[in-house]
Design a protein around this motif. Structure first.
Motif, PDB file in Angstrom:
ATOM      1  N   UNK A  45       0.732  -1.426   0.005  1.00  0.00           N
ATOM      2  CA  UNK A  45      -0.098  -0.009  -0.281  1.00  0.00           C
ATOM      3  C   UNK A  45       0.859   1.235  -0.194  1.00  0.00           C
ATOM      4  N   UNK A  46       0.501   2.291   1.028  1.00  0.00           N
ATOM      5  CA  UNK A  46       1.240   3.128   1.062  1.00  0.00           C
ATOM      6  C   UNK A  46       2.578   3.196   2.096  1.00  0.00           C
ATOM      7  N   UNK A  47       2.874   2.054   2.397  1.00  0.00           N
ATOM      8  CA  UNK A  47       3.787   1.953   3.729  1.00  0.00           C
ATOM      9  C   UNK A  47       5.193   1.303   3.066  1.00  0.00           C
ATOM     10  N   UNK A  48       6.090   1.112   3.848  1.00  0.00           N
ATOM     11  CA  UNK A  48       7.362   0.614   3.439  1.00  0.00           C
ATOM     12  C   UNK A  48       8.001  -0.660   4.042  1.00  0.00           C
ATOM     13  N   UNK A  86      -5.135  -0.923  12.237  1.00  0.00           N
ATOM     14  CA  UNK A  86      -4.510   0.276  11.950  1.00  0.00           C
ATOM     15  C   UNK A  86      -3.492   0.583  12.778  1.00  0.00           C
ATOM     16  N   UNK A  87      -3.161   0.059  14.128  1.00  0.00           N
ATOM     17  CA  UNK A  87      -2.045   0.376  14.836  1.00  0.00           C
ATOM     18  C   UNK A  87      -0.612  -0.132  14.065  1.00  0.00           C
ATOM     19  N   UNK A 137       4.191   2.182  10.193  1.00  0.00           N
ATOM     20  CA  UNK A 137       4.426   2.158   8.745  1.00  0.00           C
ATOM     21  C   UNK A 137       4.515   0.559   8.174  1.00  0.00           C
ATOM     22  N   UNK A 138       3.840  -0.402   8.778  1.00  0.00           N
ATOM     23  CA  UNK A 138       3.676  -1.870   8.646  1.00  0.00           C
ATOM     24  C   UNK A 138       2.385  -2.196   8.118  1.00  0.00           C
ATOM     25  N   UNK A 164       9.211  -8.043   5.224  1.00  0.00           N
ATOM     26  CA  UNK A 164       9.681  -7.463   3.767  1.00  0.00           C
ATOM     27  C   UNK A 164      10.059  -5.724   3.957  1.00  0.00           C
ATOM     28  N   UNK A 165      10.938  -5.591   3.337  1.00  0.00           N
ATOM     29  CA  UNK A 165      11.245  -3.830   3.028  1.00  0.00           C
ATOM     30  C   UNK A 165      11.034  -3.363   1.816  1.00  0.00           C
ATOM     31  N   UNK A 166      10.317  -2.412   1.157  1.00  0.00           N
ATOM     32  CA  UNK A 166      10.018  -2.027  -0.023  1.00  0.00           C
ATOM     33  C   UNK A 166      11.099  -0.383  -0.148  1.00  0.00           C
ATOM     34  N   UNK A 167      12.053  -0.770  -1.116  1.00  0.00           N
ATOM     35  CA  UNK A 167      13.129   0.269  -1.239  1.00  0.00           C
ATOM     36  C   UNK A 167      13.353   0.765  -2.556  1.00  0.00           C
ATOM     37  N   UNK A 168      13.075   1.919  -2.972  1.00  0.00           N
ATOM     38  CA  UNK A 168      13.191   2.546  -4.441  1.00  0.00           C
ATOM     39  C   UNK A 168      12.337   1.323  -5.266  1.00  0.00           C
TER      40      UNK A 168
END
Length: 238
Positions: free
Chosen positions: A84-87, A119-120, A125-126, A185-189
């Motif tokens: 979504x809009x999180x990283x 939502x917490x 950011x998760x 997972x981490x979304x990066x670039x």
């Protein structure tokens, strides 16, 4: 057409419904406080060991993961879109084989353990999603039956489960099928990286009911536990 209202699943009577006859010895307040203080020492050792493990976990390297295209209830969904809009993304790999009609009971119990205030996680950011091998139609039916609001996608048609060890291919009569666990997972670039994964008892860290049971006088009441003589114990997967 909108989804029907979630059903309340039928629950069989729990073997733990009746109070056991066994109980700890009764002591005075002073003896209890002394015993509790000794237990606190052990608990602190566990906490500090957990802190050391967490520190090491934050120092793990990461590996890039293909941006798999899964089947979602509304159509194709890429792994990167699950953020979504999180990283950050937590994925629960739920055991639900292609030819199964219901999800694994233990995995189902684990999903039921998830925070009601999802939502917490978002505030940290998760994002959260679930992935299984069964067709999306089966996953949707089971999700509605359980009343779950979570995103659940199907990996059918992809190599995701085999690529990352979430399905075992038993040899010499060994177990073949999906296994449970969590992927972080981490979304990066725009690229997806796996930073941590755990299965088996490593999943217990985020199961609050299991942690609560561990601190009650009878524990989980499962047959593998080291409990006093006469303590109730039941089959773990009964």
């Amino acid at each position: 057409m909108s989804d029907p209202s979630p059903q309340t699943p039928d629950r069989p009577a729990s073997p733990k419904a009746h109070q056991p006859s066994a109980a700890p010895p009764v002591v005075d307040r002073e003896d209890f406080e002394r015993a509790l203080a000794q237990q606190v020492v052990l608990d602190k050792e566990v906490t500090r060991a957990g802190d050391r493990a967490a520190a090491a976990r934050r120092r793990l390297p990461m590996v890039e993961v293909p941006d798999y295209e899964f089947a979602g209830e509304e159509g194709p969904v890429h792994l990167s879109e699950l953020f979504g809009d999180r990283y950050l993304l937590l994925v629960q790999n739920v055991m639900f084989g292609p030819d199964w009609d219901e999800g694994c009971p233990s995995c189902t119990w684990a999903v039921d353990n998830l925070p009601t205030q999802g939502g917490r996680l978002g505030e940290e950011g998760i994002a959260f999603a679930m992935i299984s091998q069964a067709p999306i139609e089966k996953l949707r039916a089971w999700r509605l039956h359980r009343g779950w609001p979570h995103t659940w996608v199907s990996s059918a048609g992809t190599t995701y489960h085999d690529d990352w060890g979430w399905t075992l291919r038993g040899e010499d009569g060994g177990y073949s099928g999906p296994i449970p666990g969590y992927s972080y997972y981490l979304l990066r670039e725009g690229r997806v990286f796996l930073t941590y994964a755990t299965t088996a008892r490593g999943t217990e860290a985020i199961l609050p009911i299991a942690q609560i049971m561990d601190r009650t006088v009878y524990g989980r009441q499962q047959d593998w536990e080291d409990s006093p003589e006469g303590w109730p114990q039941h089959p773990t997967y009964g």
